[in-house]
Write a protein that holds these residues in place. Structure first.
Motif, mmCIF file in Angstrom:
data_model
loop_
_atom_site.group_PDB
_atom_site.id
_atom_site.type_symbol
_atom_site.label_atom_id
_atom_site.label_comp_id
_atom_site.label_asym_id
_atom_site.label_seq_id
_atom_site.Cartn_x
_atom_site.Cartn_y
_atom_site.Cartn_z
ATOM 1 N N SER A 179 -9.825 7.736 11.104
ATOM 2 C CA SER A 179 -9.240 7.465 9.784
ATOM 3 C C SER A 179 -8.243 6.314 9.822
ATOM 4 O O SER A 179 -7.440 6.165 8.920
ATOM 5 C CB SER A 179 -8.521 8.721 9.272
ATOM 6 O OG SER A 179 -7.460 9.061 10.136
ATOM 7 N N GLY A 180 -8.289 5.498 10.899
ATOM 8 C CA GLY A 180 -7.326 4.412 11.010
ATOM 9 C C GLY A 180 -7.695 3.197 10.174
ATOM 10 O O GLY A 180 -8.826 3.042 9.712
ATOM 11 N N LYS A 181 -6.697 2.342 9.976
ATOM 12 C CA LYS A 181 -6.888 1.101 9.216
ATOM 13 C C LYS A 181 -6.391 -0.065 10.069
ATOM 14 O O LYS A 181 -5.281 -0.038 10.594
ATOM 15 C CB LYS A 181 -6.117 1.167 7.896
ATOM 16 C CG LYS A 181 -6.247 -0.101 7.064
ATOM 17 C CD LYS A 181 -5.445 0.022 5.780
ATOM 18 C CE LYS A 181 -5.553 -1.244 4.941
ATOM 19 N NZ LYS A 181 -4.751 -1.147 3.696
ATOM 20 N N ARG A 182 -7.251 -1.078 10.226
ATOM 21 C CA ARG A 182 -6.902 -2.227 11.052
ATOM 22 C C ARG A 182 -5.861 -3.079 10.343
ATOM 23 O O ARG A 182 -6.043 -3.514 9.206
ATOM 24 C CB ARG A 182 -8.175 -3.054 11.311
ATOM 25 C CG ARG A 182 -7.983 -4.294 12.187
ATOM 26 C CD ARG A 182 -7.479 -3.940 13.579
ATOM 27 N NE ARG A 182 -8.173 -2.885 14.268
ATOM 28 C CZ ARG A 182 -9.299 -3.041 15.001
ATOM 29 N NH1 ARG A 182 -9.810 -4.241 15.168
ATOM 30 N NH2 ARG A 182 -9.862 -2.004 15.588
ATOM 31 N N LEU A 183 -4.725 -3.284 11.018
ATOM 32 C CA LEU A 183 -3.646 -4.093 10.466
ATOM 33 C C LEU A 183 -3.600 -5.498 11.058
ATOM 34 O O LEU A 183 -3.230 -6.461 10.374
ATOM 35 C CB LEU A 183 -2.291 -3.408 10.717
ATOM 36 C CG LEU A 183 -2.111 -2.000 10.137
ATOM 37 C CD1 LEU A 183 -0.747 -1.462 10.510
ATOM 38 C CD2 LEU A 183 -2.292 -2.013 8.633
#
Length: 375
Positions: free
Chosen positions: A47-51
């Motif tokens: 559920s991660g989001k690439r920053l």
């Protein structure tokens, strides 16, 4: 045909569950897929989001390798045995399986939450369409205000005062609430069932028609209060509407009784008798002179001086115990003529008129005679 070489990247992600930052170095193919090593932060759960993502060049890799070699030089230890290598391989395989399972569980949980959100939204719209968006809260608030007005029962109040305290429930809104009730086509009672969850299915609440056992609605396990409200609304809203009708009928009964008492004892109230005589005199004035519209002619410096003198005279007489109705009336009349502002002038004239009515009442009490006025 040869595959395009993987590219190395240094990436920062934000975890979707913990909201923490994850730092990793990864090897990605042309589609952005691959594997990596987590340097810091929580485990990945899908559920991660690439920053941030920065591709490492050959020079970057060489520099990093140099720093690593300097910090952690290769030891002269003996090479690993086949048993040790096999153990490492098994551990790596298990770790990969755990990671895949974790991602799978996270994906399932996300899908479940999205599904529950959509179901709950649909249920909410269904209840709003059936009962009205604010039916129960509106009925409770209006009933409380209506009961407060009925319980007050002021002895000197009339129907107008009671109506002013009545809840402003518009007939159109009340008709909508009454028409939205299920009524006889789906009679109560309605009940709720708490369904325990399993490994494959989360817990839930079911709103059930008690007579037929038909499930009317399904809500998530955290919405127990909503389920209880919905089940109770079937009987609670009609009960509130009946109570509202009862309070209205009681209000009308008290208002009618007050009107009757006011009419029966009208002549026992001296102020009413005097005001009736004033009204009769006003009718005679209008009949003789017609509607009169003159300038006020008030608020001059001389009138303001007269008002101060009349006020002082009245206060001095009151201090000596020698005040008279004439002094009080002179003060009120002078204060009225001293005003030039229409609103202030009107307020002072009302006070002046009230004093003169009180003077007439005192004369009637003193002489025990009253004009035989018939309403």
């Amino acid at each position: 045909m040869t595959n395009k070489p993987n590219r190395l990247v240094l990436a920062v992600d934000r975890d979707g569950w913990t909201n923490g930052f994850q730092l990793q170095i990864a090897s990605l193919d042309e589609n952005g897929h691959g594997s990596g090593y987590r340097l810091a932060g929580p485990k990945y759960n899908g559920s991660g989001k690439r920053l941030f993502e920065e591709e490492l060049s050959a020079r970057d890799v060489a520099e990093i390798r140099t720093f690593l070699d300097e910090a952690y030089p290769e030891s002269d230890a003996a090479p690993r045995t086949e048993r040790e290598l096999a153990t490492l391989a098994v551990r790596a395989g298990r770790a990969l399986q755990d990671e895949k399972r974790h991602h799978h569980i996270a994906a399932q949980e996300n899908a479940r939450l999205l599904s529950e959100r959509d179901e709950l939204k649909a249920e909410a719209e269904q209840w709003r369409a059936t009962f009205g968006r604010d039916a129960l809260p509106d009925a409770l608030a209006r009933l409380e205000r209506a009961e407060t007005a009925a319980d007050a029962r002021p002895a000197d109040s009339t129907r107008a005062v009671l109506d002013e305290g009545h809840a402003p429930l518009l007939p159109e809104r009340e008709a909508e609430i009454r028409q939205s009730q299920p009524g006889d086509w789906l009679p109560g009672p309605w009940t709720i069932h708490d369904i325990d969850g399993t490994a494959d299915e989360p817990g839930r609440w079911e709103l059930v028609h008690h007579g037929s056992g038909k499930v009317l609605a399904t809500l998530p396990d955290w919405a127990g209060n909503v389920a209880l409200w919905a089940a109770d609304a079937h009987d609670a809203v009609p009960e509130l509407l009946d109570e509202l009708d009862r309070v209205r009928a009681e209000r009308d009964r008290y208002a009618a009784e007050l009107d009757r008492l006011n009419l029966e004892h009208w002549e026992d109230q001296p102020t009413n008798v005097v005001l009736a005589e004033v009204q009769a005199e006003r009718l005679r004035q209008n009949e003789k002179w017609g509607e009169q519209n003159h300038p006020d002619g008030t608020g001059t410096p001389m009138q303001q001086d007269i008002a101060r003198m009349c006020r002082q005279a009245c206060q001095e007489a009151a201090a000596k115990g020698e005040v008279t109705w004439r002094l009080i009336s002179d003060e009120e009349h002078a204060e009225a003529t001293a005003e030039s502002d229409p609103q202030k002038l009107r307020a002072e004239l009302v006070q002046d008129a009230a004093v003169k009515v009180a003077w007439i009442e005192a004369i009637d009490r003193r002489t025990a005679t009253r004009t035989n006025f018939t309403v």
